[in-house]
Design a protein around this motif. Structure first.
Motif, mmCIF file in Angstrom:
data_model
loop_
_atom_site.group_PDB
_atom_site.id
_atom_site.type_symbol
_atom_site.label_atom_id
_atom_site.label_comp_id
_atom_site.label_asym_id
_atom_site.label_seq_id
_atom_site.Cartn_x
_atom_site.Cartn_y
_atom_site.Cartn_z
ATOM 1 N N VAL A 1 36.045 43.155 38.892
ATOM 2 C CA VAL A 1 37.266 43.901 38.564
ATOM 3 C C VAL A 1 38.266 43.045 37.789
ATOM 4 O O VAL A 1 38.964 43.554 36.914
ATOM 5 N N PRO B 1 44.673 43.895 39.795
ATOM 6 C CA PRO B 1 43.656 43.606 40.816
ATOM 7 C C PRO B 1 44.247 42.947 42.062
ATOM 8 O O PRO B 1 44.924 41.919 41.987
ATOM 9 N N THR C 1 35.812 46.103 43.117
ATOM 10 C CA THR C 1 34.681 45.233 43.401
ATOM 11 C C THR C 1 34.762 44.837 44.863
ATOM 12 O O THR C 1 35.801 44.327 45.306
#
Length: 137
Positions: A78, A97, A121
């Motif tokens: 990510v 993120p 992720t």
């Protein structure tokens, strides 16, 4: 039963299709000027024009602003994905993120129609085990 797809209805099909092609790196298949799909190993993101309910014989179905659904994509990294698409997202980033309490590292943003999108992720071992059977591309 297998979950197959989510369909977004939009007033500007080409703009939304191009956005998702750039954000995901996946090519869309444009079946008609009113309908396209981006296929992933797990499900399909279908995008239809506001005319598609009418074409299907149900002209009374209308798209509305949705503030309760999140379209989610499991991505390999990510942080790298965010670096790749940060310019595309511009001011529409909701959350850079961030590692969430359930073990996913998550990037939240809005698409051009205002739909909330999550690229994530799994980063903890528990989260990685939950997604071990799913392919990521």
């Amino acid at each position: 039963m297998q979950f197959a797809s989510i369909r977004l209805l939009t007033a500007d099909l080409e703009r939304l299709v191009e956005f998702y092609e750039q954000a995901t790196g996946l090519p869309a298949t444009r079946y008609t000027p009113d309908f396209a799909e981006l296929r992933t190993p797990g499900a399909t993101l279908a995008i239809g024009s506001l005319r598609t309910p009418e074409l299907a014989g149900n002209p009374h179905v209308a798209a509305a602003a949705n503030r309760s659904a999140i379209i989610e994509f499991h991505v390999e990294d990510v942080d790298a994905t965010y670096q790749r698409i940060a310019e595309l997202l511009g001011p529409d980033v909701v959350q850079t993120p961030t590692t969430m309490p359930w073990g996913n590292r998550s990037l939240l943003f809005r698409d051009p129609d205002g739909n909330l999108v999550n690229f994530f992720t799994p980063v903890t071992s528990a989260a990685q085990q939950r997604f071990a059977r799913q392919a990521v591309s």
